[in-house]
Every structure is written in structure tokens, then in C-alpha cells.
Design a protein around this motif. Structure first.
Motif, short mmCIF file in Angstrom:
data_model
loop_
_atom_site.label_atom_id
_atom_site.label_comp_id
_atom_site.label_asym_id
_atom_site.label_seq_id
_atom_site.Cartn_x
_atom_site.Cartn_y
_atom_site.Cartn_z
N GLU A 1 0.81 -1.22 0.00
CA GLU A 1 0.00 0.00 0.00
C GLU A 1 0.85 1.27 0.00
O GLU A 1 0.46 2.28 -0.59
CB GLU A 1 -0.91 0.01 1.23
CG GLU A 1 -1.82 1.20 1.30
CD GLU A 1 -2.74 1.16 2.51
OE1 GLU A 1 -3.38 2.19 2.76
OE2 GLU A 1 -2.80 0.13 3.22
N TYR A 2 2.01 1.25 0.63
CA TYR A 2 2.84 2.45 0.75
C TYR A 2 4.07 2.41 -0.16
O TYR A 2 4.98 3.21 -0.02
CB TYR A 2 3.29 2.63 2.20
CG TYR A 2 2.11 2.70 3.14
CD1 TYR A 2 1.36 3.88 3.25
CD2 TYR A 2 1.72 1.59 3.88
CE1 TYR A 2 0.27 3.93 4.10
CE2 TYR A 2 0.63 1.65 4.73
CZ TYR A 2 -0.08 2.83 4.84
OH TYR A 2 -1.18 2.90 5.67
N ALA B 1 0.83 -2.49 -11.93
CA ALA B 1 -0.33 -2.29 -11.07
C ALA B 1 -0.05 -1.21 -10.03
O ALA B 1 -0.91 -0.37 -9.75
CB ALA B 1 -0.71 -3.60 -10.38
N ILE B 2 1.15 -1.17 -9.50
CA ILE B 2 1.50 -0.13 -8.52
C ILE B 2 1.66 1.22 -9.21
O ILE B 2 1.21 2.24 -8.70
CB ILE B 2 2.75 -0.54 -7.73
CG1 ILE B 2 2.37 -1.68 -6.78
CG2 ILE B 2 3.33 0.64 -6.97
CD1 ILE B 2 3.49 -2.27 -6.00
N ASN C 1 0.13 2.29 -11.74
CA ASN C 1 -1.18 2.79 -12.15
C ASN C 1 -1.96 3.44 -11.01
O ASN C 1 -2.98 4.06 -11.24
CB ASN C 1 -2.01 1.67 -12.79
CG ASN C 1 -1.51 1.35 -14.17
OD1 ASN C 1 -0.98 2.20 -14.87
ND2 ASN C 1 -1.66 0.10 -14.58
N ARG C 2 -1.45 3.31 -9.79
CA ARG C 2 -2.04 4.05 -8.67
C ARG C 2 -1.40 5.43 -8.68
O ARG C 2 -0.19 5.58 -8.58
CB ARG C 2 -1.73 3.35 -7.33
CG ARG C 2 -2.32 1.98 -7.25
CD ARG C 2 -2.17 1.36 -5.89
NE ARG C 2 -0.85 1.49 -5.31
CZ ARG C 2 -0.30 0.61 -4.48
NH1 ARG C 2 -0.96 -0.47 -4.15
NH2 ARG C 2 0.89 0.81 -3.99
N THR C 3 -2.15 6.47 -8.82
CA THR C 3 -1.61 7.82 -9.03
C THR C 3 -0.73 8.31 -7.90
O THR C 3 0.20 9.07 -8.12
CB THR C 3 -2.74 8.85 -9.23
OG1 THR C 3 -3.61 8.79 -8.10
CG2 THR C 3 -3.50 8.58 -10.50
N LYS C 4 -0.95 7.88 -6.67
CA LYS C 4 -0.15 8.39 -5.56
C LYS C 4 1.29 7.85 -5.54
O LYS C 4 2.09 8.30 -4.75
CB LYS C 4 -0.83 8.09 -4.23
CG LYS C 4 -0.97 6.63 -3.90
CD LYS C 4 -1.72 6.44 -2.60
CE LYS C 4 -1.85 4.96 -2.28
NZ LYS C 4 -2.58 4.72 -1.05
N THR C 5 1.64 6.90 -6.42
CA THR C 5 2.99 6.33 -6.37
C THR C 5 4.03 7.24 -7.02
O THR C 5 5.21 7.03 -6.83
CB THR C 5 3.05 4.96 -7.06
OG1 THR C 5 2.70 5.12 -8.43
CG2 THR C 5 2.14 3.96 -6.39
#
Length: 140
Positions: free
Chosen positions: A28-29, A71-72, A74-78
Motif C-alpha cells: 500500500e505504501y 499495477a502499482i 497505475n495508482r496515481t499516488k505512487t
């Protein structure tokens, strides 16, 4: 006889693991810092990945499945920090642009018995800038 997979597939599988912080037990982080290609190999696409856990500051580098990395990403916060991919640096989710070049003098004091060697070293640099104003200076 090794069959269709060959001897290298088994070794690749053993060195590959899921992305995630071993301390926090989660991805998650996770913030991806760099991705590098691997030599051609049979089976699913794998890459060498470096990442950090924004929660506990743990750092990791290992082989991973490309689809797990995607996949990671594609999460905008990464993409909050600095990210290197395919020779490009990204900040704020987009490639940084070359703003110019420079020269930096790297200097460290030497013992008094060698004052003639105390000139330092000049290193050529290139300056990259992000649209948000973030700047990065890299040696050429």
C-alpha cells in the motif's frame, strides 16, 4: 534434459518476489524508484525494480513480475517523488526536461603535506526541471 522452460526459468522464479514491504506486510505504501530491464528470458516478463516504503522507509531491490510493477504505477499516488525509467527522470508523473548544463567543483581538504593536490575536481552536469519547479542536477 530441461524441457521447455530451460534451466534459467527456475533460477529466475526463485529470485523473483512480490512487491511489498517486508516490515509493513503490504504494498500500500510502495513508491517505485526505478525499473530496469532484464536479459530476455522465457515465460512472463520480469524486471529489476527498486522501491521504498513511504510508511517505514524500508528500501528494496529485486526482480519482480512486470504486471505487479505496472499495477502499482497505475495508482496515481505512487509518482509523488522522483522516479527513473528508461534513462528518463520523472517528477509529478511526467518526464523532466533538460534546462541547461553546468559545472560543479567537488572539493575535499587534503592533509597539509599534499597542498599541491588540493584543487578539487570539476564535473560537468545537466540540469533537469519539472513543471512544478523541482530541479535535479546530474553528472554528465
Amino acid at each position: 534434459m530441461y524441457g521447455i522452460s530451460g534451466p534459467s526459468l527456475h533460477r529466475l522464479t526463485q529470485e523473483t518476489r512480490a512487491l511489498g514491504c517486508l516490515h509493513c506486510g503490504s504494498n500500500e505504501y510502495v513508491a517505485i524508484e526505478s525499473i530496469d530491464s532484464l536479459p530476455p528470458h522465457p515465460g512472463e516478463l520480469h524486471v529489476e525494480v527498486e522501491y521504498a516504503c513511504r510508511r517505514c522507509q524500508g528500501s528494496y531491490q529485486h526482480r519482480a513480475r512486470f504486471r505487479d510493477v505496472a499495477a502499482i504505477l497505475n495508482r496515481t499516488k505512487t509518482l509523488e517523488g522522483l522516479f527513473r525509467f528508461a534513462g528518463e527522470y520523472f517528477h509529478c508523473g511526467e518526464a523532466m526536461r533538460v534546462e541547461g548544463t553546468g559545472v560543479r567543483n567537488i572539493h575535499a581538504p587534503l592533509p597539509a603535506r599534499e597542498p599541491e593536490l588540493d584543487d578539487g575536481v570539476s564535473v560537468g552536469t545537466r540540469v533537469l526541471r519539472c513543471r512544478c519547479g523541482f530541479r535535479l542536477e546530474l553528472p554528465n
